[in-house]
Design an enzyme around this catalytic site. Structure first.
Site, PDB file in Angstrom:
ATOM      1  N   GLY A  18       0.782  -1.231   0.000  1.00 52.08           N
ATOM      2  CA  GLY A  18       0.000   0.000   0.000  1.00 52.08           C
ATOM      3  C   GLY A  18       0.812   1.278   0.000  1.00 52.08           C
TER       4      GLY A  18
ATOM      5  CD  GLU B 238       1.291  -9.281   2.347  1.00 51.26           C
ATOM      6  OE1 GLU B 238       1.066 -10.364   2.894  1.00 51.26           O
ATOM      7  OE2 GLU B 238       0.377  -8.487   2.034  1.00 51.26           O
TER       8      GLU B 238
ATOM      9  N   GLY C 203       4.435  -4.109  -3.279  1.00 52.60           N
ATOM     10  CA  GLY C 203       4.417  -4.468  -4.700  1.00 52.60           C
ATOM     11  C   GLY C 203       4.776  -3.241  -5.526  1.00 52.60           C
ATOM     12  NE  ARG C 204       0.473   1.404  -5.897  1.00 48.76           N
ATOM     13  CZ  ARG C 204      -0.604   1.134  -6.653  1.00 48.76           C
ATOM     14  NH1 ARG C 204      -0.631   1.515  -7.904  1.00 48.76           N
ATOM     15  NH2 ARG C 204      -1.651   0.508  -6.137  1.00 48.76           N
TER      16      ARG C 204
ATOM     17  NE  ARG D  34      -2.344   1.848 -11.014  1.00 45.13           N
ATOM     18  CZ  ARG D  34      -2.236   3.126 -10.749  1.00 45.13           C
ATOM     19  NH1 ARG D  34      -1.719   3.941 -11.629  1.00 45.13           N
ATOM     20  NH2 ARG D  34      -2.643   3.604  -9.609  1.00 45.13           N
TER      21      ARG D  34
ATOM     22  CE1 TYR E  47      -8.273   0.810  -8.888  1.00 43.73           C
ATOM     23  CE2 TYR E  47      -6.151   0.785 -10.000  1.00 43.73           C
ATOM     24  CZ  TYR E  47      -7.113   0.153  -9.241  1.00 43.73           C
ATOM     25  OH  TYR E  47      -6.902  -1.138  -8.840  1.00 43.73           O
TER      26      TYR E  47
ATOM     27  CB  CYS F 194     -15.353  -0.330 -28.821  1.00 43.05           C
ATOM     28  SG  CYS F 194     -14.666  -0.756 -30.426  1.00 43.05           S
ATOM     29  CD  GLU F 195     -16.195   0.046 -22.692  1.00 40.34           C
ATOM     30  OE1 GLU F 195     -16.619   1.064 -22.100  1.00 40.34           O
ATOM     31  OE2 GLU F 195     -16.870  -0.989 -22.847  1.00 40.34           O
TER      32      GLU F 195
HETATM   33  C1  LIG Z   1      -2.155  -5.633  -3.448  1.00 42.49           C
HETATM   34  C2  LIG Z   1      -1.635  -6.179  -2.200  1.00 42.49           C
HETATM   35  C3  LIG Z   1      -0.319  -5.905  -1.807  1.00 42.49           C
HETATM   36  C4  LIG Z   1       0.608  -5.012  -2.580  1.00 42.49           C
HETATM   37  O1  LIG Z   1       0.125  -3.721  -2.700  1.00 42.49           O
HETATM   38  P1  LIG Z   1       0.985  -2.604  -3.424  1.00 42.49           P
HETATM   39  O2  LIG Z   1       0.078  -1.431  -3.429  1.00 42.49           O
HETATM   40  O3  LIG Z   1       1.277  -3.104  -4.789  1.00 42.49           O
HETATM   41  O4  LIG Z   1       2.215  -2.419  -2.633  1.00 42.49           O
HETATM   42  C5  LIG Z   1       0.135  -6.485  -0.642  1.00 42.49           C
HETATM   43  N1  LIG Z   1      -0.654  -7.282   0.110  1.00 42.49           N
HETATM   44  C6  LIG Z   1      -1.918  -7.559  -0.234  1.00 42.49           C
HETATM   45  C7  LIG Z   1      -2.721  -8.448   0.631  1.00 42.49           C
HETATM   46  C8  LIG Z   1      -2.460  -7.018  -1.387  1.00 42.49           C
HETATM   47  O5  LIG Z   1      -3.724  -7.293  -1.727  1.00 42.49           O
END
Ligand SMILES: *Cc1c(COP(=O)(O)O)cnc(C)c1O
Length: 423
Positions: free
Chosen positions: A230, A272, A274-275, A310, A314, A341-342
């Site tokens: 997040g 965790e 990701g982004r 995205r 969003y 076509c959107e």
């Molecule tokens: C999506 C997600 C992440 C990663 O989120 P990012 O915004 O990409 O850092 C980590 N844990 C869970 C459970 C998620 O659903």
């Protein structure tokens, strides 16, 4: 200010496009590794730190292998994500399985691989017991509800479908222990793309306080806290990236205040992300093919929202530059669009850009920045659109293809055509 650059210049990109026609994703291995090392260094303040890269952000085993080499594990939410991580050599406790509404087959596979299962609901304790048995180590996901304000992508925690309530956690850990669990973790994930370090530090505080309360009420001594993902990235050039050092130091101060010197020490910290791990180090490279002048001026790309959803999903901002025209005046106002076509298939709306040349072979290369997470991964096939491939710029300057573009045969692969003729 977040600088928006690309590791390859126009000549190099054009050369690449001869071998791998546009559109394609390009990822920068060196930048991903350097960033991963910054994460490891910043969080080495904590005992037993582990980053489980959120596979959903960039589900490609080559990327997972690079991250595993840098010491990361993986966070999976489905069976295919578990298999991808396994392919990349990420095993056992390096795997976190944070799923929801989970089928029993997925619990079985997660347990078989030795992944740390993170339960999303109290009712899943019995469900997991029936499906696979209760493992020795298990984690629960917390939803702080009204204790925590929300954010635009996930929404307010009270309205989010994830996790246990506070009271359910006390009951849940006691149940898990009764059913044979011996080691425990606690997890939360309450925001998405949140750029305020204070927000994440406050989340850590809530979890540390809760861990102490769990110890007090149930005598369950947690061995790790997973702070989830997040953390945001500066999609807009005027935004600032969160410094890993500042974030980790902020969390460490709360850790020292609340955890050090208690029976919970040495509580491990897991994340965790990701982004912020791969997001800024991936680009969608497309060619400007069509130019259309009606009530607005449109630049039509050979990529569309099936490649990067995205902006449509969003209303998200992605910075756009035109290869070779980085220093030209942004004299034009364009809607930069795809072919779906959107009408929300727009990478940019009323964006100031340099004058763009269009053409199937001769058009400018348009670079869509910060597409390295939740980009190709969110692609889809609506409208018969075929998703583009992925290229990796290696640290030695070579480029390897790590996923080819889809073909019509891929699109038809799930149709059972044997019966069609006599149907
Ligand atoms: C999506 C997600 C992440 C990663 O989120 P990012 O915004 O990409 O850092 C980590 N844990 C869970 C459970 C998620 O659903």
């Amino acid at each position: 200010m977040a600088e928006k650059t690309v590791p390859l210049d126009k000549d190099a990109l054009e050369k690449l496009a001869e071998r791998y026609p546009t559109p394609f994703y390009l990822y920068d291995e060196r930048a991903i590794r350097e960033n991963a090392r910054r994460v490891q260094k910043a969080f080495s303040r904590f005992p037993g730190y582990k980053e489980h890269f959120a596979v959903k952000a960039l589900p490609n085993p080559y990327i997972l292998k690079i991250l595993a080499e840098e010491g990361f594990g993986a966070d999976c939410s489905s069976l295919p994500e578990l298999l991808l991580s396994d392919m990349a050599g990420i095993k056992g406790g390096e795997l976190m399985f944070t799923s929801n509404e989970t089928p029993s087959a997925e619990y079985r596979k997660a347990k078989e691989l030795g992944a740390v299962i993170n339960l999303d609901d109290i009712s899943h304790i019995g469900f997991l017991e029936n499906a696979a048995g209760i493992p020795e180590l298990v984690s629960c996901r917390y939803n702080p509800g009204p204790l925590k304000e929300g954010n635009a992508i996930i929404g307010s925690p009270e309205e989010a479908k994830y996790g246990f309530t506070r009271d359910q956690l006390f009951e849940g850990y006691a149940m898990l222990r009764e059913k044979g669990a011996r080691r425990f973790g606690l997890h939360t994930m309450v925001a998405s793309n949140e750029l305020s370090p204070a927000y994440h530090i406050q989340t850590a505080r809530i979890l540390f306080e809760l861990a102490l309360e769990i110890l007090d009420k149930t005598s369950v001594r947690l061995e790790f806290i997973n702070l989830g993902g997040g953390l945001g990235i500066p999609y807009r050039p005027e935004q600032r990236e969160v410094s890993w050092e500042n974030l980790a130091e902020g969390i460490k101060q709360v850790y020292d205040e609340l955890i050090a010197g208690t029976p919970l020490y040495p509580l491990s910290i897991h994340t965790e992300y990701g982004r912020p791990i791969t997001g800024p180090y991936g680009w969608l490279v497309a060619r400007a093919v069509h130019h259309k002048n009606i009530y607005r001026t449109y630049i039509g790309l050979d990529a569309c929202m099936a490649d990067l959803m995205r902006p449509a999903l969003y209303n998200a901002y992605h910075h756009i530059t035109v290869s070779g025209r980085e220093n030209e005046m942004a004299s034009e106002t364009y809607d930069v669009v795809g072919s779906l076509c959107e009408n929300n298939d727009k990478f940019a709306v009323q964006r100031k850009l340099p004058k763009i040349t269009t053409g199937e072979k001769t058009g400018d290369l348009v670079i869509i920045h910060d597409a390295g997470a939740h980009g190709r991964a969110m692609g889809f096939n609506y409208n018969g659109k075929l998703r583009c491939g992925e290229l990796l710029l290696r640290t030695d300057g070579s480029v390897v293809r790590i996923r080819r573009a889809e073909t019509a045969d891929d699109y038809f692969a799930t149709l059972d055509l044997r019966g069609l003729e006599n149907f």
